[in-house]
Write a protein that holds these residues in place. Structure first.
Motif, PDB file in Angstrom:
ATOM      1  N   TYR A  93     106.145  54.502  54.443  1.00 32.88           N
ATOM      2  CA  TYR A  93     106.226  54.626  55.592  1.00 32.88           C
ATOM      3  C   TYR A  93     104.851  53.868  56.194  1.00 32.88           C
ATOM      4  N   VAL A  94     104.949  53.245  57.489  1.00 33.42           N
ATOM      5  CA  VAL A  94     104.036  52.525  57.891  1.00 33.42           C
ATOM      6  C   VAL A  94     102.836  53.090  57.661  1.00 33.42           C
ATOM      7  N   ASN A  95     102.479  54.291  58.118  1.00 28.41           N
ATOM      8  CA  ASN A  95     100.908  54.747  58.035  1.00 28.41           C
ATOM      9  C   ASN A  95     100.675  54.698  56.603  1.00 28.41           C
ATOM     10  N   ARG A  96     101.370  54.675  55.618  1.00 29.80           N
ATOM     11  CA  ARG A  96     100.786  54.670  54.009  1.00 29.80           C
ATOM     12  C   ARG A  96     100.697  53.079  53.788  1.00 29.80           C
ATOM     13  N   ILE A  97     101.633  52.173  54.273  1.00 32.15           N
ATOM     14  CA  ILE A  97     101.644  50.835  53.930  1.00 32.15           C
ATOM     15  C   ILE A  97     100.006  50.398  54.618  1.00 32.15           C
ATOM     16  N   ALA A  98      99.730  50.677  55.773  1.00 26.35           N
ATOM     17  CA  ALA A  98      98.627  50.479  56.539  1.00 26.35           C
ATOM     18  C   ALA A  98      97.461  51.146  55.669  1.00 26.35           C
ATOM     19  N   PHE A  99      97.449  52.119  55.230  1.00 21.09           N
ATOM     20  CA  PHE A  99      96.347  52.579  54.544  1.00 21.09           C
ATOM     21  C   PHE A  99      96.236  51.803  53.219  1.00 21.09           C
ATOM     22  N   PHE A 100      97.058  51.648  52.593  1.00 20.67           N
ATOM     23  CA  PHE A 100      97.202  51.038  51.158  1.00 20.67           C
ATOM     24  C   PHE A 100      96.592  49.367  51.332  1.00 20.67           C
ATOM     25  N   PHE A 101      97.234  48.708  52.340  1.00 22.59           N
ATOM     26  CA  PHE A 101      96.314  47.626  52.539  1.00 22.59           C
ATOM     27  C   PHE A 101      95.019  47.690  52.955  1.00 22.59           C
ATOM     28  N   LEU A 141      96.105  50.436  64.030  1.00 17.92           N
ATOM     29  CA  LEU A 141      95.882  51.739  64.308  1.00 17.92           C
ATOM     30  C   LEU A 141      96.039  52.805  63.174  1.00 17.92           C
ATOM     31  N   LYS A 142      96.882  52.569  62.301  1.00 18.65           N
ATOM     32  CA  LYS A 142      97.288  53.615  61.195  1.00 18.65           C
ATOM     33  C   LYS A 142      96.273  53.459  59.862  1.00 18.65           C
ATOM     34  N   ALA A 143      95.536  52.471  59.942  1.00 12.40           N
ATOM     35  CA  ALA A 143      94.688  52.179  58.733  1.00 12.40           C
ATOM     36  C   ALA A 143      93.745  53.383  58.310  1.00 12.40           C
ATOM     37  N   TYR A 144      93.195  54.038  59.448  1.00 14.80           N
ATOM     38  CA  TYR A 144      92.458  55.186  59.073  1.00 14.80           C
ATOM     39  C   TYR A 144      92.985  56.540  59.292  1.00 14.80           C
ATOM     40  N   PRO A 145      93.756  57.059  58.136  1.00 16.76           N
ATOM     41  CA  PRO A 145      94.514  58.271  58.511  1.00 16.76           C
ATOM     42  C   PRO A 145      93.571  59.667  58.453  1.00 16.76           C
ATOM     43  N   LYS A 146      94.082  60.558  59.107  1.00 16.30           N
ATOM     44  CA  LYS A 146      93.613  61.902  59.230  1.00 16.30           C
ATOM     45  C   LYS A 146      94.476  62.938  58.639  1.00 16.30           C
ATOM     46  N   ASP A 147      95.604  62.659  58.753  1.00 16.39           N
ATOM     47  CA  ASP A 147      96.508  63.549  57.923  1.00 16.39           C
ATOM     48  C   ASP A 147      96.339  63.913  56.466  1.00 16.39           C
ATOM     49  N   GLN A 148      96.016  64.994  56.187  1.00 19.11           N
ATOM     50  CA  GLN A 148      95.633  65.489  54.670  1.00 19.11           C
ATOM     51  C   GLN A 148      96.502  65.330  53.655  1.00 19.11           C
ATOM     52  N   LYS A 149      98.069  65.561  54.038  1.00 27.25           N
ATOM     53  CA  LYS A 149      99.149  65.618  53.342  1.00 27.25           C
ATOM     54  C   LYS A 149      99.264  64.153  52.854  1.00 27.25           C
ATOM     55  N   MET A 150      99.222  63.265  54.060  1.00 31.88           N
ATOM     56  CA  MET A 150      99.470  61.888  53.579  1.00 31.88           C
ATOM     57  C   MET A 150      98.371  61.154  52.731  1.00 31.88           C
ATOM     58  N   LEU A 151      97.185  61.638  52.809  1.00 33.38           N
ATOM     59  CA  LEU A 151      96.079  61.255  51.868  1.00 33.38           C
ATOM     60  C   LEU A 151      96.341  61.862  50.376  1.00 33.38           C
ATOM     61  N   GLU A 152      96.687  63.137  50.438  1.00 32.87           N
ATOM     62  CA  GLU A 152      96.908  63.785  49.068  1.00 32.87           C
ATOM     63  C   GLU A 152      98.190  63.004  48.534  1.00 32.87           C
ATOM     64  N   GLU A 153      99.173  62.435  49.125  1.00 33.40           N
ATOM     65  CA  GLU A 153     100.423  61.689  48.615  1.00 33.40           C
ATOM     66  C   GLU A 153      99.722  60.327  48.193  1.00 33.40           C
ATOM     67  N   MET A 154      99.135  59.755  48.864  1.00 32.45           N
ATOM     68  CA  MET A 154      98.455  58.287  48.528  1.00 32.45           C
ATOM     69  C   MET A 154      97.475  58.425  47.325  1.00 32.45           C
ATOM     70  N   GLU A 155      96.826  59.626  47.400  1.00 37.80           N
ATOM     71  CA  GLU A 155      96.009  59.962  46.092  1.00 37.80           C
ATOM     72  C   GLU A 155      96.869  60.019  44.717  1.00 37.80           C
ATOM     73  N   GLY A 156      97.805  60.662  45.035  1.00 38.49           N
ATOM     74  CA  GLY A 156      98.834  60.612  43.716  1.00 38.49           C
ATOM     75  C   GLY A 156      99.425  59.576  43.417  1.00 38.49           C
TER      76      GLY A 156
END
Length: 172
Positions: A93-101, A141-156
């Motif tokens: 999803y967009v928020n994960r793409i933003a964070f990854f990049f 806007l979505k490059a700095y996430p606050k959602d803990q669940k999404m951060l855990e998924e990205m960490e995985g």
């Protein structure tokens, strides 16, 4: 009996065939136009177009080739469309793409390219998981996430990537 005219025609056809084979191998309108221009340059380099000659037919093959090449260039410019590359379809999803990049950008993977410039590139070349167009402003806007669940998924995902890298290392 072989006349000069028939030799010129044979030479013209042979050169034309060579140019067609050469340009048919080239994908894309821009590259194809460049290939025609290179062929034209070769013909001009190997002939004396524009130079006075005692033989009025001395450049007939090259003159015909140049005329034909220019007609081909006109055709390509007028009738062929440049086929755009399809966008990369991410399984994120967009928020994960933003964070990854953003992570890649922070590590200077893209050199000195600013994140704002990178966001523009992402928007023009990528689609999100749901196939939606991505806006550069959304990436920022979505490059700095606050959602803990999404951060855990990205960490995985990142841990899986690291495990894969380690599988190539000695003793991995």
């Amino acid at each position: 009996m072989c006349t000069a005219a028939s030799r010129h025609t044979a030479a013209f056809l042979e050169c034309k065939k060579y140019i067609q084979e050469r340009t048919d191998k080239v994908p894309g309108k821009g590259k194809r136009l460049l290939e025609y221009a290179l062929c034209e340059k070769l013909v001009l380099q190997d002939t004396q177009i524009g130079m006075p000659s005692f033989d009025g037919h001395a450049n007939s093959v090259s003159t015909r080739l140049i005329k034909w090449i220019r007609e081909e260039i006109d055709f390509v410019e007028t009738h062929e469309r440049e086929v755009p590359y399809t966008k990369l379809h991410f399984n994120l999803y967009v928020n994960r793409i933003a964070f990854f990049f953003k992570l890649l950008s922070e590590q200077k993977v893209f050199g000195d390219t600013s994140f704002k410039e990178l966001a523009q590139q992402i928007a023009s070349t990528c689609l999100s998981m749901d196939g939606e167009e991505i806006q550069a402003s959304t990436i920022i806007l979505k490059a700095y996430p606050k959602d803990q669940k999404m951060l855990e998924e990205m960490e995985g995902l990142l841990v899986k990537m690291l495990t894969y890298v380690r599988s190539f290392m000695r003793g991995g």
